[in-house]
Design a protein around this motif. Structure first.
Motif, PDB file in Angstrom:
ATOM      1  N   TYR B 301       0.837  -1.207   0.000  1.00 51.13           N
ATOM      2  CA  TYR B 301       0.000   0.000   0.000  1.00 51.13           C
ATOM      3  C   TYR B 301       0.868   1.250   0.000  1.00 51.13           C
ATOM      4  O   TYR B 301       1.688   1.450   0.902  1.00 51.13           O
ATOM      5  CB  TYR B 301      -0.899  -0.008   1.247  1.00 51.13           C
ATOM      6  N   SER B 304      -1.581   7.563   2.003  1.00 54.02           N
ATOM      7  CA  SER B 304      -1.637   8.299   3.273  1.00 54.02           C
ATOM      8  C   SER B 304      -0.826   9.590   3.305  1.00 54.02           C
ATOM      9  O   SER B 304       0.012   9.854   2.456  1.00 54.02           O
ATOM     10  CB  SER B 304      -1.204   7.426   4.469  1.00 54.02           C
ATOM     11  N   CYS B 363      -8.204   8.647   2.910  1.00 51.28           N
ATOM     12  CA  CYS B 363      -7.598   7.980   4.058  1.00 51.28           C
ATOM     13  C   CYS B 363      -7.988   6.513   4.074  1.00 51.28           C
ATOM     14  O   CYS B 363      -7.288   5.677   4.630  1.00 51.28           O
ATOM     15  CB  CYS B 363      -8.115   8.599   5.349  1.00 51.28           C
ATOM     16  N   CYS B 366      -5.940   3.344   4.999  1.00 52.31           N
ATOM     17  CA  CYS B 366      -4.949   3.635   6.034  1.00 52.31           C
ATOM     18  C   CYS B 366      -5.540   3.430   7.420  1.00 52.31           C
ATOM     19  O   CYS B 366      -4.886   2.911   8.314  1.00 52.31           O
ATOM     20  CB  CYS B 366      -4.428   5.061   5.890  1.00 52.31           C
ATOM     21  N   SER B 382       3.180  -1.242   4.088  1.00 55.81           N
ATOM     22  CA  SER B 382       2.473   0.010   3.854  1.00 55.81           C
ATOM     23  C   SER B 382       3.336   1.233   4.157  1.00 55.81           C
ATOM     24  O   SER B 382       4.157   1.207   5.073  1.00 55.81           O
ATOM     25  CB  SER B 382       1.226   0.005   4.748  1.00 55.81           C
ATOM     26  N   THR B 384       2.147   3.834   5.386  1.00 59.34           N
ATOM     27  CA  THR B 384       1.376   4.617   6.360  1.00 59.34           C
ATOM     28  C   THR B 384       2.112   4.700   7.706  1.00 59.34           C
ATOM     29  O   THR B 384       3.287   4.357   7.781  1.00 59.34           O
ATOM     30  CB  THR B 384      -0.020   3.982   6.541  1.00 59.34           C
ATOM     31  N   MET B 392      -5.695  -1.572   9.736  1.00 58.83           N
ATOM     32  CA  MET B 392      -5.996  -1.513   8.294  1.00 58.83           C
ATOM     33  C   MET B 392      -7.034  -2.547   7.885  1.00 58.83           C
ATOM     34  O   MET B 392      -7.171  -2.875   6.706  1.00 58.83           O
ATOM     35  CB  MET B 392      -4.720  -1.657   7.465  1.00 58.83           C
TER      36      MET B 392
END
Ligand code: SF4
Lengths: 166, 424
Positions: B301, B304, B363, B366, B382, B384, B392
């Motif tokens: 991912y 964010s 968002c 995230c 991720s 994030t 998540m």
């Protein structure tokens, strides 16, 4: 405000209980307080809301309420009936939200005190004397007094009812 | 005084303040989004029941609003929240409402710098815990809850306990495969997720001096994960140049004094810093990427406020160029303007040719809300900032946090991968 409060303990003996556990992300779009209460502490103990009676206390490890700024967290807890949370330290936004919203009392106690208190103990907290009595065990503990401004906001019942300079 | 103390002293009309003082400070800017906004509005409606009606807000020009957490509307409740928010901004004359599908919009902490909403020397508060991010502009930036934001909307001020400042000096030569994300993960790993509780985290040193604005914002973004009240970096030519491209607003930068008192000073030499990953379930649970290379993944991912700024996308694209991803890979630029710049630079084609899906700024995933949440047992890497249980998606899913280059390299192999180990 009532200076002496009494209630039963719900103990979750771990540090860093975060806001994703207290009220998981998918419920953030909910702003109905009663509805939020149904999901309080869902990430740790889905049965939590059923166990709590009005005026009870939650005892936990340090850095309670870390994570997001969601005010849903103190709201959900207070709506289940929780009156105060006793922990060695709190995450700052959780602390502010609890006090400024007038939802809950975040009470700082020593780590050793956390160890002495057990699940289901009855406590009596004297906010004027900063004293905690464990009625089940016949023990007394101290709590950290609120800083002056915080004490005034607590007394007023939240930031909205507090006038700066008073 | 430190820069944080000086800003708070100025805002509270005092000559000096010291760590520990409680002050009422004037606020320059306030932000709320589609989660905190309806929460704030709810606070007002509760107050109204008690006879306290909000006739007008303190200064509509200092308030700005974003739609980011639940857009595109995840369901009916989210759609209604956006309507509630729109009605409020209209009623109280708030003009800067960045709306999904109406030109520029995106994640609040990204718009705060992309749109130059916050300027050096200002006191900025927002209804989100990562409001700290914008402290990289040389401002005091801190997150607040709904009641506090409501109070600011009425009164234009709020109380703060002046925090002690921890100073982090980042020195040495930054290797190419190292990003600000590695530095901040390393710091959180060292000091712990409550290591900066109630405190300010200030970043300085020769490496920070050379970091771009966007990279600096990654450092301050994750001060929240160390429990900090605010993250801050003194403004310099990099800050001013970044702002010149975006605004002609005037501001008065603030700098700390020579003899300022720091509660702790940490020095990091980063020449040998390795690409760093935070394992489930804490941003402080760090490891070196190469030690985790047998970890199989289901999803990568890139999104964010932490990891989907233009430079994050550029860094990821550099790795993904001409390669194919082996696992589900989602790229969500953090703002519409960044999406457009990425498109013009050809980054979006690189992602799509690699097999990734590119989505609208949100968002969503995230915070495990929508737009790609993790199922039971799934493992994600991720860009994030949080990986608590269930953050998540399913409580039994797992998230590893890493820099955009580590995430991109891992997307290519399907396992956690050091960017040096994928050949270009
Ligand atoms: S992208 Fe994630 S961390 Fe950033 S504001 Fe949105 S939910 Fe919070």
């Amino acid at each position: 405000m009532n200076k002496i409060i009494r209630g039963k303990v719900h103990k979750y003996d771990r540090n860093n209980i975060d806001t994703d556990v207290i009220i998981p992300g998918p419920y953030l779009k909910i702003h109905d307080h009663k509805e939020l209460a149904k999901h309080a502490m869902e990430g740790i103990d889905p049965k939590f809301p059923e166990k709590v009676s009005q005026g009870d206390f939650l005892v936990a490890g340090s850095n309670f309420g870390c994570g997001s700024s969601r005010e849903h967290a103190p709201i959900a807890l207070s709506q289940t009936g929780i009156r105060a949370i006793l922990a060695p330290t709190f995450a700052r936004i959780f602390y502010r939200n609890a006090v400024d919203g007038g939802y809950l009392l975040p009470i700082e106690i020593d780590e050793s005190t956390v160890k002495k208190i057990s699940d289901k103990d009855e406590l009596e907290i004297d906010l004027a004397q900063n004293k905690i009595t464990n009625l089940t065990r016949g023990e007394q503990y101290s709590m950290k007094p609120f800083p002056e401004l915080i004490a005034k906001i607590v007394e007023a019942g939240g930031l909205m009812k507090y006038k700066p300079g008073s | 005084m430190t820069i944080t103390e000086k800003i708070l002293a100025g805002a509270s009309g005092r000559q000096t303040v010291s760590a520990g003082d409680v002050v009422f400070a004037k606020v320059d800017k306030v932000m709320m989004h589609d989660v905190s906004g309806p929460g704030v509005i709810k606070v007002f409606s509760e107050w109204e029941k008690k006879g306290l009606k909000l006739e007008r807000i303190w200064n509509p020009d200092k308030v700005w609003v974003t739609e980011d957490h639940f857009v595109p509307a995840a369901d009916r409740v989210s759609a209604e929240n956006v309507i509630t928010l729109s009605n409020f901004t209209k009623k109280y004359g708030i003009k800067r409402h960045f709306k999904y599908g109406l030109g520029q919009y995106g994640i609040c902490h990204t718009l705060s710098h992309e749109e130059a909403m916050v300027l050096p020397g200002e006191v900025y508060v927002g209804g989100d815990s990562h409001t700290n991010t914008t402290g990289a502009m040389g401002a005091f930036a801190a997150g607040l809850g709904h009641t506090d934001v409501a109070y600011v909307l009425m009164n234009g001020q709020i109380w703060f306990k002046v925090p002690e400042t921890m100073l982090f000096k980042i020195e040495g030569n930054k290797p190419d495969h190292i990003m600000a994300k590695d530095i901040i993960l390393k710091i959180i790993g060292d000091i712990g997720t409550d290591g900066a509780n109630y405190k300010a985290m200030q970043f300085a040193g020769s490496v920070v001096k050379k970091l771009s604005m966007e990279e600096r914002l990654t450092l301050t973004n994750m001060t929240t994960e160390a429990g900090a009240k605010n993250g801050i970096i003194e403004p310099d030519e990099t800050t001013y140049a970044y702002l010149r491209e975006r605004t002609d607003a005037q501001y008065s930068p603030v700098h700390g004094d020579e003899g300022a008192q720091y509660s702790e000073v940490f020095t990091y030499e980063i020449d040998k810093l390795e690409p760093t990953v935070a394992k489930p379930f804490s941003p402080g649970n760090i490891s070196v990427a190469r030690e985790l290379q047998s970890t199989e993944l289901d999803k990568a991912y890139i999104g964010s406020c932490t990891g989907a700024k233009l430079e994050d996308l550029r860094a990821a694209a550099k790795i993904l160029k001409g390669k194919k991803v082996k696992i589900r890979t989602e790229v969500l630029p953090a703002a519409q303007s960044i999406y457009m710049k990425a498109m013009k630079e050809g980054l979006i084609s690189i992602f799509m040719e690699a097999g990734a899906v590119v989505g609208p700024p949100t968002c969503g995933a995230c915070c495990g809300a929508h737009m790609g949440i993790l199922g039971k047992g799934e493992v994600c890497i991720s860009t994030t900032n949080r990986n608590f249980p269930g953050r998540m998606g399913h409580v039994e899913s797992q998230t590893y946090l890493a820099s955009p280059v580590v995430v991109a390299a891992s997307a290519v192999t399907g396992k956690i991968t050091d960017p040096r180990d994928v050949r270009n």
